[in-house]
Write a protein that holds these residues in place. Structure first.
Motif, PDB file in Angstrom:
ATOM      1  N   ASP A 118     -23.861  31.586  37.223  1.00 15.60           N
ATOM      2  CA  ASP A 118     -24.208  32.928  36.735  1.00 15.60           C
ATOM      3  C   ASP A 118     -24.430  33.896  37.892  1.00 15.60           C
ATOM      4  O   ASP A 118     -23.997  35.052  37.847  1.00 15.60           O
ATOM      5  N   SER A 161     -21.835  36.856  38.365  1.00 18.02           N
ATOM      6  CA  SER A 161     -22.280  38.222  38.095  1.00 18.02           C
ATOM      7  C   SER A 161     -22.025  39.135  39.284  1.00 18.02           C
ATOM      8  O   SER A 161     -21.589  40.282  39.125  1.00 18.02           O
ATOM      9  N   VAL A 170     -27.841  39.370  34.023  1.00 17.60           N
ATOM     10  CA  VAL A 170     -27.461  38.027  34.483  1.00 17.60           C
ATOM     11  C   VAL A 170     -27.890  37.834  35.930  1.00 17.60           C
ATOM     12  O   VAL A 170     -28.383  36.773  36.314  1.00 17.60           O
ATOM     13  N   SER A 193     -27.532  35.007  30.716  1.00 13.85           N
ATOM     14  CA  SER A 193     -26.499  34.167  31.301  1.00 13.85           C
ATOM     15  C   SER A 193     -25.137  34.779  30.960  1.00 13.85           C
ATOM     16  O   SER A 193     -25.025  35.613  30.058  1.00 13.85           O
TER      17      SER A 193
END
Length: 505
Positions: free
Chosen positions: A314, A318, A418, A424
């Motif tokens: 994640d 991100s 996130v 998530s």
């Protein structure tokens, strides 16, 4: 029921049963070409794997390998031309794909296990040749292991994915499917029929029901074609190649054993459907004990290494997506500000992991007082008692809002959620406190994992799904989380964003 059908000579079942002896004998299926589709499909994939591996190794040979490296050498050993070495690697690779059963008829075209075995087979080949090169001190190009094999693995997965898409299209046309009878009590038979019909690419075409329930002509629009004692005659009469056995008190072990023998004589498939719903294959393990085929079900756990791996993915994902989509977010923000006054970003309270509240970021796609109008709009359409606050033809959405919502651009700021860890990339969508207040005990299991920007129900129907279907998919995700499933959902999300279709609002 089967006997009554046999007394009607004009029916298909009646014609067949009228000619068949009372005691089943070994039969040769009339539809052998249709029944052999798993073998034919696996054969096509084998040729596809061969083409992919040969193409990757040839590309490495002529595009990556330096012209100065013509031979593979090692101390006190002969020189072997690179062409021969690459041919040996290709052969071992193909053998590994067979040894790891990547084309097994029970997994090919469905689930994550096919991809998992592809990865394991390629890693095994990698480990074998690295070990041989190390111990024999063979001078070999590092690009073979750092370029050719990873690219080959990606190409193999991509080719299997293309074959899977092709198979799904065929199954939507009722081709490349198992013709199945469902045997058991009416309630459990009905549950299996509904579950299979929810997915038009399950690979099963239910052609009949075998049950001892009296007075039942059909279950779920599927005709009852016989009782337990006439299961084999029903299988022959309907050209079925599979019997799915649900639980029934009258189906005792001796009957199951005889049923298995009779199905094997017809080169068919016997499938036992346990009373387990929404449990994925990796959680189920066979553990024989005292001659009994016991089924062990693992409990889902997203902790320890798994939790760390998901958070790491994640975090890096991100950051990468924020960099990639920053121009899109800038253009979206300018368009929103030019159309209507007010804030560009909208921070909405949502319920996250463990029931904790957090502020979910979105691009504003509605008028300024949208939240104040929600209750009255839900009341007007009669959905204020459902934990899925969706307004049909929502009048609060702006012109720019309709565009960015259709392509899910309004969700991009959640990448920052996130990044800080409140969301998530993949998980059940976070809901408002008022929606969570309507949860029953089952729905509360959605809160056991972090909410996600995208989830299983977002890529399975989006706004067209009912709350019951959305909940079922979210619970399936919670109970069967895997890293591979997250990757599949992200790929499907990208497809849905590019081509949103009619389900996007």
């Amino acid at each position: 029921m089967l006997r009554r059908a046999a007394e009607r000579p004009g029916t298909r079942i009646g014609r067949r049963l009228g000619r068949r002896p009372s005691k089943p004998s070994l039969v040769v299926p009339a539809r052998r070409s249709a029944r052999d589709w798993p073998a034919r499909f696996s054969g096509r994939i084998a040729y596809s794997d061969l083409v992919v591996i040969v193409a990757v190794l040839l590309a490495f040979r002529f595009l990556v390998l330096p012209d100065t490296q013509r031979d593979v050498t090692w101390p006190s050993g002969p020189q072997i031309p690179y062409d021969v070495a690459l041919g040996l690697i290709g052969i071992v690779w193909l053998v590994a794909l067979s040894v790891f059963e990547t084309r097994d008829r029970n997994i090919v075209g469905a689930g994550e296990q096919e991809y998992r075995r592809l990865v394991n087979a390629t890693i095994a080949v990698f480990a074998i040749f690295v070990s041989v090169a190390f111990f024999l001190r063979i001078e070999v190009s590092r690009g073979l292991f750092l370029v050719a094999m990873p690219v080959g693995l990606v190409a193999l997965i991509f080719s299997r994915w293309l074959w899977r898409i092709w198979l799904r299209r065929q199954q939507r046309r009722s081709k490349y499917v198992y013709r199945a009878l469902v045997l058991g009590e009416p309630a459990k038979v009905g549950m299996i029929i509904r579950a299979i019909r929810r997915a038009d690419t399950s690979g099963f075409d239910i052609v009949g029901v075998v049950t001892n329930a009296r007075g039942r002509q059909s279950i779920g629009d599927v005709p009852v074609v016989g009782g337990f004692a006439h299961a084999m005659q029903a299988m022959d009469a309907t050209d079925a190649d599979t019997i799915i056995v649900a639980e029934a008190d009258e189906v005792h072990p001796e009957m199951m054993r005889q049923l298995g023998w009779d199905v094997a004589d017809r080169n068919g498939n016997l499938v036992v459907a346990p009373a387990l719903t929404d449990v994925a294959g990796p959680r189920i393990h066979s553990r024989p004990a005292a001659g009994l085929p016991l089924v062990h079900v693992e409990f889902p756990r997203l902790e320890g290494v798994r939790r760390f791996a998901k958070r790491t993915f994640d975090l890096f994902g991100s950051v990468a997506l924020i960099v990639v989509f920053s121009p899109v977010m800038l253009v979206t923000a300018v368009a929103i500000r030019m159309e209507t006054p007010g804030r560009v970003l909208y921070r909405q309270p949502r319920i996250g992991l463990g029931g904790d509240e957090f502020g979910m970021l979105k691009f504003r796609s509605m008028v300024a007082d949208a939240d104040d109008q929600l209750a009255s709009l839900l009341d007007m359409q009669g959905t204020n008692d459902s934990p899925l606050f969706k307004v049909a033809d929502d009048p609060r959405i702006t012109k720019v809002g309709r565009v960015i919502r259709k392509h899910s651009l309004d969700e991009l700021p959640q990448l920052f959620n996130v990044l800080v860890g409140t969301m998530s990339l993949v998980g059940p969508r976070p809901q408002r406190a008022a929606e969570v207040a309507l949860y029953d005990d089952a729905a509360h299991r959605r809160l056991r994992v972090k909410p996600g920007m995208s989830g299983l129900w977002q890529v399975s129907g989006r706004s067209t799904l009912s709350w019951e279907d959305a909940l079922r998919l979210d619970l399936y995700y919670v109970e069967n989380w895997s890293f591979m499933q997250d990757l599949q959902i992200l790929v499907r999300t990208l497809t849905a964003v590019i081509a949103p279709g009619r389900t996007a609002h």
